[in-house]
Design a protein around this motif. Structure first.
Motif, short mmCIF file in Angstrom:
data_model
loop_
_atom_site.label_atom_id
_atom_site.label_comp_id
_atom_site.label_asym_id
_atom_site.label_seq_id
_atom_site.Cartn_x
_atom_site.Cartn_y
_atom_site.Cartn_z
N TRP A 1 0.07 3.71 -13.40
CA TRP A 1 0.36 2.34 -12.46
C TRP A 1 1.26 1.45 -12.85
CZ3 TRP A 1 -2.30 3.79 -8.39
CH2 TRP A 1 -3.29 4.33 -8.47
N HIS A 2 1.95 1.67 -13.90
CA HIS A 2 3.08 1.10 -14.45
C HIS A 2 4.17 0.77 -13.45
CE1 HIS A 2 1.78 0.42 -18.27
NE2 HIS A 2 2.01 1.56 -18.82
N ASP A 3 4.64 2.13 -12.72
CA ASP A 3 5.51 2.11 -11.68
C ASP A 3 5.23 1.23 -10.55
OD1 ASP A 3 8.24 2.97 -10.75
OD2 ASP A 3 7.15 4.20 -9.45
N ALA A 4 3.93 1.48 -10.15
CA ALA A 4 3.34 0.66 -8.84
C ALA A 4 3.74 -0.68 -9.19
CB ALA A 4 2.15 1.32 -8.55
N VAL B 1 0.93 -1.30 0.10
CA VAL B 1 0.06 0.08 -0.09
C VAL B 1 0.78 1.17 0.01
CG1 VAL B 1 -1.67 1.30 1.37
CG2 VAL B 1 -1.96 -1.12 1.03
N GLU B 2 1.84 1.27 0.73
CA GLU B 2 2.80 2.32 0.84
C GLU B 2 3.43 2.62 -0.51
OE1 GLU B 2 6.03 1.50 3.62
OE2 GLU B 2 4.40 1.88 5.32
N VAL B 3 3.87 1.52 -1.47
CA VAL B 3 4.51 1.64 -2.68
C VAL B 3 3.40 2.23 -3.52
CG1 VAL B 3 5.44 0.39 -4.62
CG2 VAL B 3 6.16 -0.17 -2.18
N ILE B 4 2.25 1.61 -3.57
CA ILE B 4 1.23 2.31 -4.38
C ILE B 4 0.88 3.71 -4.36
CG2 ILE B 4 -1.22 2.24 -4.71
CD1 ILE B 4 -1.24 -0.71 -4.35
N HIS B 5 1.00 4.19 -2.93
CA HIS B 5 0.75 5.74 -2.86
C HIS B 5 1.88 6.46 -3.35
CE1 HIS B 5 -2.95 6.15 -0.52
NE2 HIS B 5 -2.75 4.92 0.16
N ASP B 6 3.15 5.81 -2.83
CA ASP B 6 4.30 6.55 -3.31
C ASP B 6 4.66 6.59 -5.04
OD1 ASP B 6 5.08 6.90 -0.57
OD2 ASP B 6 6.58 5.34 -0.68
N SER B 7 4.31 5.52 -5.67
CA SER B 7 4.38 5.65 -6.97
C SER B 7 3.38 6.47 -7.81
CB SER B 7 4.05 4.05 -7.66
OG SER B 7 5.15 3.43 -6.82
N PHE B 8 1.95 6.39 -7.12
CA PHE B 8 1.21 7.31 -7.65
C PHE B 8 1.46 8.75 -7.51
CE2 PHE B 8 -3.03 9.48 -7.17
CZ PHE B 8 -3.63 9.38 -8.22
N ALA B 9 1.95 9.24 -6.49
CA ALA B 9 2.35 10.50 -6.12
C ALA B 9 3.38 11.09 -7.23
CB ALA B 9 2.78 10.63 -4.64
N GLU B 10 4.23 10.16 -7.52
CA GLU B 10 5.38 10.50 -8.22
C GLU B 10 4.68 10.55 -9.65
OE1 GLU B 10 8.45 7.68 -8.01
OE2 GLU B 10 8.80 8.06 -5.87
N ALA B 11 3.80 9.56 -10.03
CA ALA B 11 3.20 9.57 -11.48
C ALA B 11 2.35 10.78 -11.61
CB ALA B 11 2.35 8.29 -11.63
N ILE B 12 2.09 11.31 -10.76
CA ILE B 12 0.93 12.63 -11.05
C ILE B 12 1.75 13.92 -10.65
CG2 ILE B 12 -1.28 11.42 -10.35
CD1 ILE B 12 -1.34 13.01 -7.65
N SER B 13 2.79 13.90 -10.54
CA SER B 13 3.68 15.11 -9.73
C SER B 13 3.93 16.09 -10.70
CB SER B 13 4.81 14.84 -9.05
OG SER B 13 5.85 13.97 -9.97
N THR B 14 4.14 15.54 -11.86
CA THR B 14 4.57 16.61 -13.14
C THR B 14 3.33 16.80 -14.16
OG1 THR B 14 5.05 14.63 -14.41
CG2 THR B 14 6.79 15.57 -13.22
#
Length: 304
Positions: free
Chosen positions: A87-90, A20-33
Motif C-alpha cells: 500500500w506504499h504506492d497507493a 478508488v481508481e488509484v487504489i485499485h491500480d496501485s494494488f494491481a501493480e503491487a501484487i503483479s510480481t
C-alpha cells in the motif's frame, strides 16, 4: 451502509472516484510480481468511506491549517495483503497535489475475516463504519457481519486495561528521553519522545474506540486522535515555523533518529518537544478518564 455520495460537493465526488481508481491500480501493480497464490490472486473486496466525509461534518479550514481526510477502509481477502508493502504506492499516489486529488487521504487495510471478527466483538470503530460509512466499491458475496452489542462492563474492562498499559509505556519512553538527553544523545532522546507521543495517541484511540491500528506516523495518529476530541490539538501549536518544524522533527525521529546520520535536533527543539509531550499526556489523561467515567456509568446502569 450508504452507497450514495450525493451529500458531497461534485468536486469531492470526482476526487473520491479517482482515489478508488488509484487504489485499485496501485494494488494491481503491487501484487503483479508475486508468486504465492494468496498474493498474486489477492483481491480488494470493499472500499468504504468513513469518518467526517461519510457523516457530512468534514472541516476545510485554510486559516487554521486543518483539513479533514478522506478516511478509507480497504477490505482485502487475505491477512497477508494488509502488509504496508502493498500500500506504499497507493498512499504516495493519493497524496494531495495539483492533479485531481486535492484532499488528504487516509487508508487503513484489513482482511474481511478480521473486520468480521472485530464486528463480532462489538468494536465501536467498525460498528460506526457500518452505521455511517459509504460503500465506494463492493464485491458480491463478501458479507460484513452485523455488529454485536458489546456490554458496557466488557468495554470498561478493556478500556481500563488499555489506559493502564499505554500510559505506563509512554511514561517509560518519556523517562528514557530524559536519560538520553542528560547523556547528550539528542537523536535517541528524540526517538524516545516519538515513542512516548505515539503511545499516548494509541492510548486515547484504544480507550475511546477500542481500536488504533498499526500506525507509527505521528501526523496520522494526531489527526485521528484530534478527530475524536479537538482538545488534543492544544498539545501542538502550529502558528510558527519553529513549532511546525519541531513536530516534523518528532515525526521523522521514528526512522531518521535511528538510521540517518543527517538527522539533527537541537537542545532547544528537544526541550520544546519534551514540554509539549507532557502537555499531550495531560490532555490524553483527561479525555481517557472522561471516557472511563462514561463507561462506568453505563456499566452501572446495565447492572441496575
Amino acid at each position: 451502509m450508504k452507497k450514495s455520495l450525493d451529500h458531497l460537493p461534485l468536486r469531492k465526488q470526482v476526487e473520491l472516484r479517482r482515489v478508488v481508481e488509484v487504489i485499485h491500480d496501485s494494488f494491481a501493480e503491487a501484487i503483479s510480481t508475486r508468486r504465492a497464490a494468496r498474493l498474486k490472486n489477492g483481491k480488494i473486496l470493499k472500499v468504504i468511506l468513513y469518518g467526517s466525509y461519510a457523516r457530512g461534518d468534514w472541516v476545510h479550514d485554510p486559516v487554521g491549517r486543518y483539513f479533514s481526510d478522506f478516511d478509507l477502509l480497504v477490505v482485502v481477502d487475505h491477512e497477508d495483503l494488509t502488509d504496508g508493502e502493498f500500500w506504499h504506492d497507493a498512499t504516495n499516489r493519493t497524496m494531495p497535489g495539483e492533479g485531481e486529488i486535492r484532499t488528504p487521504v487516509s487508508i487503513i487495510v484489513h482482511s474481511l475475516d478480521d473486520v468480521n471478527q472485530q464486528l463480532d466483538r462489538g468494536r465501536y470503530f467498525f460498528a460506526d463504519i457500518l452505521r455511517d460509512g459509504v460503500l465506494l466499491f463492493d464485491t458480491p458475496g463478501a458479507k460484513l457481519h452485523k455488529p454485536a452489542d458489546i456490554k458496557a462492563q466488557a468495554a470498561l474492562i478493556e478500556a481500563e486495561g488499555f489506559f493502564a498499559e499505554w500510559t505506563s509505556s509512554s511514561e517509560e519512553f518519556q523517562a528514557g528521553a530524559g536519560f538520553y538527553t542528560e547523556r547528550g544523545n539528542n537523536k535517541l532522546a528524540a526517538f524516545s519522545l516519538h515513542q512516548a507521543a505515539e503511545h499516548l495517541y494509541h492510548c486515547v484511540l484504544l480507550v475511546v474506540t477500542l481500536y488504533s491500528g498499526k500506525a507509527h506516523n505521528l501526523a496520522f495518529l494526531r489527526k485521528k486522535a484530534e478527530a475524536i476530541d479537538t482538545r488534543l490539538a492544544e498539545a501542538w501549536p502550529r502558528e510558527t515555523k519553529f513549532e511546525r518544524r519541531c513536530f516534523e522533527l518528532l515525526r521523522e525521529a521514528y526512522v531518521k533518529a535511528r538510521y540517518s546520520k543527517h538527522y539533527k535536533i537541537s537542545a532547544e527543539e528537544l526541550a520544546w518537544l519534551t514540554e509539549r509531550v507532557e502537555v499531550l499526556r495531560g490532555l490524553v489523561r483527561t479525555v481517557c478518564e472522561e471516557r472511563l467515567v462514561q463507561l462506568r456509568r453505563e456499566a452501572e446502569a446495565d447492572n441496575a
